[in-house]
Scaffold this motif. Structure first.
Motif, PDB file in Angstrom:
ATOM      1  N   ALA A 138       7.344 -39.976 -90.995  1.00  0.00           N
ATOM      2  CA  ALA A 138       6.351 -39.645 -89.985  1.00  0.00           C
ATOM      3  C   ALA A 138       6.701 -40.298 -88.650  1.00  0.00           C
ATOM      4  CB  ALA A 138       4.975 -40.121 -90.440  1.00  0.00           C
ATOM      5  N   PHE A 139       6.073 -39.800 -87.608  1.00  0.00           N
ATOM      6  CA  PHE A 139       6.248 -40.389 -86.290  1.00  0.00           C
ATOM      7  C   PHE A 139       5.668 -41.801 -86.303  1.00  0.00           C
ATOM      8  CE2 PHE A 139       4.953 -41.100 -81.865  1.00  0.00           C
ATOM      9  CZ  PHE A 139       6.154 -40.849 -81.235  1.00  0.00           C
ATOM     10  N   PRO A 140       6.347 -42.786 -85.719  1.00  0.00           N
ATOM     11  CA  PRO A 140       5.873 -44.185 -85.765  1.00  0.00           C
ATOM     12  C   PRO A 140       4.697 -44.428 -84.817  1.00  0.00           C
ATOM     13  CG  PRO A 140       7.878 -44.058 -84.500  1.00  0.00           C
ATOM     14  CD  PRO A 140       7.648 -42.684 -85.063  1.00  0.00           C
ATOM     15  N   THR A 141       3.565 -43.871 -85.138  1.00  0.00           N
ATOM     16  CA  THR A 141       2.393 -43.919 -84.270  1.00  0.00           C
ATOM     17  C   THR A 141       1.931 -45.349 -84.006  1.00  0.00           C
ATOM     18  OG1 THR A 141       1.746 -41.845 -85.292  1.00  0.00           O
ATOM     19  CG2 THR A 141       0.102 -42.932 -83.936  1.00  0.00           C
ATOM     20  N   LEU A 142       1.855 -46.158 -85.058  1.00  0.00           N
ATOM     21  CA  LEU A 142       1.373 -47.532 -84.877  1.00  0.00           C
ATOM     22  C   LEU A 142       2.289 -48.334 -83.962  1.00  0.00           C
ATOM     23  CD1 LEU A 142       0.145 -48.511 -88.440  1.00  0.00           C
ATOM     24  CD2 LEU A 142      -1.206 -48.033 -86.417  1.00  0.00           C
ATOM     25  N   SER A 143       3.574 -48.164 -84.126  1.00  0.00           N
ATOM     26  CA  SER A 143       4.520 -48.883 -83.265  1.00  0.00           C
ATOM     27  C   SER A 143       4.365 -48.457 -81.813  1.00  0.00           C
ATOM     28  CB  SER A 143       5.957 -48.622 -83.722  1.00  0.00           C
ATOM     29  OG  SER A 143       6.138 -49.063 -85.030  1.00  0.00           O
ATOM     30  N   VAL A 144       4.189 -47.178 -81.584  1.00  0.00           N
ATOM     31  CA  VAL A 144       4.032 -46.679 -80.213  1.00  0.00           C
ATOM     32  C   VAL A 144       2.757 -47.228 -79.585  1.00  0.00           C
ATOM     33  CG1 VAL A 144       3.646 -44.592 -78.843  1.00  0.00           C
ATOM     34  CG2 VAL A 144       5.422 -44.616 -80.588  1.00  0.00           C
ATOM     35  N   VAL A 145       1.668 -47.238 -80.343  1.00  0.00           N
ATOM     36  CA  VAL A 145       0.401 -47.775 -79.818  1.00  0.00           C
ATOM     37  C   VAL A 145       0.553 -49.250 -79.462  1.00  0.00           C
ATOM     38  CG1 VAL A 145      -1.979 -48.375 -80.460  1.00  0.00           C
ATOM     39  CG2 VAL A 145      -1.078 -46.106 -80.968  1.00  0.00           C
ATOM     40  N   VAL A 173      -5.618 -48.608 -83.703  1.00  0.00           N
ATOM     41  CA  VAL A 173      -4.820 -48.956 -84.885  1.00  0.00           C
ATOM     42  C   VAL A 173      -5.665 -48.830 -86.148  1.00  0.00           C
ATOM     43  CG1 VAL A 173      -3.710 -50.898 -86.076  1.00  0.00           C
ATOM     44  CG2 VAL A 173      -3.132 -50.399 -83.700  1.00  0.00           C
ATOM     45  N   ILE A 226      -6.163 -45.122 -86.998  1.00  0.00           N
ATOM     46  CA  ILE A 226      -4.933 -44.541 -87.554  1.00  0.00           C
ATOM     47  C   ILE A 226      -4.751 -44.970 -89.001  1.00  0.00           C
ATOM     48  CG2 ILE A 226      -2.414 -44.595 -87.402  1.00  0.00           C
ATOM     49  CD1 ILE A 226      -2.792 -44.805 -84.315  1.00  0.00           C
ATOM     50  N   ARG A 282      -4.794 -42.575 -92.367  1.00  0.00           N
ATOM     51  CA  ARG A 282      -3.649 -42.559 -93.289  1.00  0.00           C
ATOM     52  C   ARG A 282      -4.082 -42.863 -94.717  1.00  0.00           C
ATOM     53  NH1 ARG A 282       1.413 -45.533 -90.278  1.00  0.00           N
ATOM     54  NH2 ARG A 282       1.687 -43.972 -88.662  1.00  0.00           N
TER      55      ARG A 282
END
Length: 85
Positions: free
Chosen positions: A36-43, A74, A77, A81
């Protein structure tokens, strides 16, 4: 190249894997691997980069608001998940 016996063993393992976990086999065949796209890292990175500018222009209260917004995002998200599983 694999030897004929190794090829047969590998085909047998793949066949058993497909029968026991079809979702995993489907993801592996699609080539994405379920990544998956690293959403948490980007945030987290965006919040980290925004903090100095927000703190400079809006002061400590603005920086706290950015931290609060990032923490809430966070948590949302993570909640989404874990409810999908």
């Amino acid at each position: 190249m694999l030897e004929e016996q190794d090829s047969r063993v590998l085909a047998d393992i793949e066949r058993r894997l497909c029968s026991t976990d079809p979702a995993f086999a489907r993801r592996m065949r699609s080539g994405t691997g379920g990544r998956a796209f690293p959403t948490l890292s980007v945030v987290c990175v965006l919040a980290f980069l925004a903090l100095p500018f927000v703190g400079l222009f809006l002061g400590p209260r603005g920086a706290l608001l950015v931290l609060d917004a990032a923490a809430i995002l966070v948590m949302v998200i993570l909640a989404v998940r874990f409810t999908r599983r």
